[in-house]
Design a protein around this motif. Structure first.
Motif, PDB file in Angstrom:
ATOM      1  N   VAL A 111      47.053  27.388  16.873  1.00  0.00           N
ATOM      2  CA  VAL A 111      48.250  27.694  17.659  1.00  0.00           C
ATOM      3  C   VAL A 111      49.387  26.773  17.252  1.00  0.00           C
ATOM      4  O   VAL A 111      49.172  25.600  16.940  1.00  0.00           O
ATOM      5  N   ILE A 112      50.597  27.331  17.220  1.00  0.00           N
ATOM      6  CA  ILE A 112      51.804  26.562  16.913  1.00  0.00           C
ATOM      7  C   ILE A 112      52.775  26.718  18.071  1.00  0.00           C
ATOM      8  O   ILE A 112      53.058  27.834  18.514  1.00  0.00           O
ATOM      9  N   ILE A 113      53.284  25.592  18.560  1.00  0.00           N
ATOM     10  CA  ILE A 113      54.201  25.582  19.697  1.00  0.00           C
ATOM     11  C   ILE A 113      55.577  25.152  19.206  1.00  0.00           C
ATOM     12  O   ILE A 113      55.709  24.132  18.526  1.00  0.00           O
ATOM     13  N   ILE A 114      56.598  25.929  19.562  1.00  0.00           N
ATOM     14  CA  ILE A 114      57.947  25.676  19.068  1.00  0.00           C
ATOM     15  C   ILE A 114      58.911  25.472  20.233  1.00  0.00           C
ATOM     16  O   ILE A 114      58.967  26.277  21.162  1.00  0.00           O
ATOM     17  N   SER A 115      59.672  24.390  20.155  1.00  0.00           N
ATOM     18  CA  SER A 115      60.760  24.143  21.101  1.00  0.00           C
ATOM     19  C   SER A 115      62.036  23.949  20.295  1.00  0.00           C
ATOM     20  O   SER A 115      62.188  22.943  19.594  1.00  0.00           O
ATOM     21  N   THR A 116      62.948  24.903  20.388  1.00  0.00           N
ATOM     22  CA  THR A 116      64.196  24.797  19.636  1.00  0.00           C
ATOM     23  C   THR A 116      65.274  25.646  20.301  1.00  0.00           C
ATOM     24  O   THR A 116      64.968  26.531  21.100  1.00  0.00           O
ATOM     25  N   ALA A 171      59.903  18.564  22.703  1.00  0.00           N
ATOM     26  CA  ALA A 171      58.548  18.625  22.159  1.00  0.00           C
ATOM     27  C   ALA A 171      58.051  17.258  21.702  1.00  0.00           C
ATOM     28  O   ALA A 171      56.850  16.978  21.748  1.00  0.00           O
ATOM     29  N   SER A 172      58.961  16.400  21.263  1.00  0.00           N
ATOM     30  CA  SER A 172      58.553  15.082  20.762  1.00  0.00           C
ATOM     31  C   SER A 172      58.230  14.110  21.883  1.00  0.00           C
ATOM     32  O   SER A 172      57.606  13.073  21.651  1.00  0.00           O
ATOM     33  N   GLY A 173      58.673  14.435  23.103  1.00  0.00           N
ATOM     34  CA  GLY A 173      58.415  13.548  24.236  1.00  0.00           C
ATOM     35  C   GLY A 173      59.459  12.470  24.419  1.00  0.00           C
ATOM     36  O   GLY A 173      59.198  11.438  25.040  1.00  0.00           O
ATOM     37  N   TYR A 174      60.641  12.706  23.913  1.00  0.00           N
ATOM     38  CA  TYR A 174      61.730  11.733  24.024  1.00  0.00           C
ATOM     39  C   TYR A 174      61.960  11.359  25.493  1.00  0.00           C
ATOM     40  O   TYR A 174      62.059  12.216  26.362  1.00  0.00           O
ATOM     41  N   GLY A 175      62.008  10.048  25.768  1.00  0.00           N
ATOM     42  CA  GLY A 175      62.282   9.573  27.116  1.00  0.00           C
ATOM     43  C   GLY A 175      61.059   9.222  27.929  1.00  0.00           C
ATOM     44  O   GLY A 175      61.184   8.607  28.993  1.00  0.00           O
ATOM     45  N   ILE A 220      53.763  30.184  19.803  1.00  0.00           N
ATOM     46  CA  ILE A 220      54.307  30.150  21.158  1.00  0.00           C
ATOM     47  C   ILE A 220      55.672  29.484  21.118  1.00  0.00           C
ATOM     48  O   ILE A 220      55.826  28.374  20.602  1.00  0.00           O
ATOM     49  N   VAL A 221      56.682  30.167  21.660  1.00  0.00           N
ATOM     50  CA  VAL A 221      58.046  29.640  21.681  1.00  0.00           C
ATOM     51  C   VAL A 221      58.475  29.437  23.136  1.00  0.00           C
ATOM     52  O   VAL A 221      58.248  30.295  23.990  1.00  0.00           O
TER      53      VAL A 221
END
Length: 481
Positions: A100-105, A43-47, A215-216
């Motif tokens: 809206v809240i988007i979750i990546s975990t 989600a942070s866009g690492y890389g 949203i997950v």
């Protein structure tokens, strides 16, 4: 040349008298005001590079929404839960006011457990790199700790006798079982830890903002290497181990998808399915899925040990794919009807120099991808369905339908370019006219539009295919013959 093309144009226009067209639905007028992103490195866009965009940035630009991204690389579900339970004033205000809240975990929980098991196994079989012992293995290691494994020693072990392969297979199956299943001796990390944390995270969010859409994301399976890449870079024994590990990861990520469906008050975007892009086809060594296209795993020295190992983060193509899922999934409540509907696309500014509308970041990213022709067809269909008025090939004039007028526009452009008279289209129109994404507008593009237009004019069983799906179906039939 001009006489020949004029005959084709006349014939194409004549088709408009007999064939139907497909018109897009009326667009929404509701505005998406804000988005919040929580989670991990995906989600942070690492890389990503400095000029590249995360999927949340692409979505926020498309809808004209304010974006608050609180994702942190390396965060697991326990740490995300701790963040929410000890929320800062800035985070709380953002969550209180967002649509809206988007979750990546969950991905780090899974990968860190796998890495711990591999490190412990390496320690017990004398496979650690020089200078490391079992005492150096952290209780909660990350991918950076894979440097503790001696890659040459591990390869030699994998290339050993059949007993070594059987031991490694047993290890991989044990890892998969412990992540997925609840037994007398195992509590099942996915159902009993990760999902419990996600459920608590959602409840904490809903306590702050009960009306927001949550949203997950599912977790994709990164070890989908192309058959040619495996054959070129790995020995037979290594290929067998990779296939075994791939199958185990498929089971693990499918278990994550299944368990996530049990969580209440969330919407799910299936990143796993999009990155695999196999549809109903089971992944095999011959048909492994397409995660290698959406990540740079095959360009990152995929070996055990070293700083570049396990580069499984989405590249720009991966972020584009996820953004198409989000654009299609995001809904806000219509106060008049009480229904949840897709918000309107933001009005685009006009470039004062060219007089043309400034394209969305989505379009800028889409048309910057050099190998766009290799984009997996099933994933491309999701893009076409999510944003048909922006990237749907063939709809040159953007009126929501593909017909003889579009074919005529393509042929007219081709004729003008062929005779050196210059372009007749805007950049956005030219992008849509290039139906096969080869960088040129020519007779091949017009032929594809004409064929699709003829397809629309005939009776056919089942749902009407969009032009991209139709084109790939024709290509598959030709390959089969």
């Amino acid at each position: 040349m001009k006489k020949y093309l004029s005959l084709i144009i006349s014939a194409t226009m004549a088709l408009s008298m007999i064939a139907p067209s497909v018109t897009s639905a009326e667009s929404s007028t509701l505005k998406l005001n804000s988005m919040v992103v929580l989670g991990d490195s995906i989600a942070s866009g690492y890389g990503l590079g400095e000029s590249e965009h995360t999927y949340s940035e692409i979505c926020a630009d498309y809808f004209g929404a304010e974006l608050s991204n609180f994702a942190v690389a390396g965060l697991d579900s326990y740490e995300l839960l701790d963040m929410i339970q000890n929320i800062t004033d800035e985070q709380k205000t953002a969550i209180e006011n967002t649509d809206v809240i988007i979750i990546s975990t969950g991905g780090n929980d899974i990968m860190n457990y796998i890495i711990k098991q591999l490190l412990d196994f390496s320690a017990s079989h004398n496979l650690l790199a020089s200078g490391y012992t079992s005492a150096d293995i952290p209780e909660e290691p990350t991918s950076k700790d894979m440097k503790m494994i001696d890659p040459n020693a591990f390869k030699a072990y994998a290339n050993g006798d059949i007993n070594n392969i059987q031991i490694l297979n047993s290890l991989i199956k044990s890892i998969s079982r412990n992540l997925r299943l609840t037994t007398n001796n195992n509590k099942g990390i996915i159902p009993n830890e990760i999902m419990v944390n996600i459920d608590k995270i959602v409840k904490e969010i809903k306590a702050v903002n009960p009306d927001t859409q949550v949203i997950v994301q599912t977790v994709y399976q990164p070890l989908q290497l192309s058959k040619s890449y495996v054959s070129k870079n790995y020995s037979t024994s290594h290929a067998i181990m990779i296939n075994t590990f791939r199958d185990a990861l498929e089971d693990i990520m499918n278990a994550f998808r299944t368990e996530l469906q049990k969580i209440q008050d969330i919407e799910i975007i299936d990143v796993y399915d999009t990155f695999t892009a196999n549809g109903d086809v089971t992944t095999t060594s011959n048909n492994p899925g397409h995660a290698y296209y959406f990540t740079d795993i095959q360009e990152s020295y995929f070996t055990i040990g070293g700083e570049n190992s396990l580069n499984v983060h989405p590249n720009q193509k991966g972020h584009l794919a996820i953004s198409s899922l989000l654009i299609d999934k995001i809904k806000i409540n219509d106060g008049a009807t009480g229904e949840a509907i897709k918000p309107a696309e933001a009005e685009r500014p006009v470039d004062t120099t060219t007089g043309e509308t400034v394209p969305t970041v989505f379009n800028q990213v889409f048309y910057s991808i050099e190998d766009i022709r290799d984009y997996p067809p099933l994933a491309m269909e999701q893009i076409v369905e999510a944003i048909p008025d922006k990237v749907s090939p063939g709809d040159v004039n953007g009126d929501g339908k593909i017909d003889a007028i579009d074919a005529t526009a393509i042929l007219t452009e081709y004729a003008s370019l062929s005779t050196g008279d210059g372009t007749t289209l805007t950049q956005e129109e030219s992008n849509k006219a290039d139906t096969n994404y080869d960088g040129h507008v020519d007779a091949n593009d017009a032929t594809q539009v004409q064929m699709y237009y003829a397809y629309l004019s005939t009776e056919h069983e089942g749902e009407t295919l969009n032009i991209f799906h139709y084109r790939n179906q024709i290509q598959a039939e030709e390959n089969a013959n």
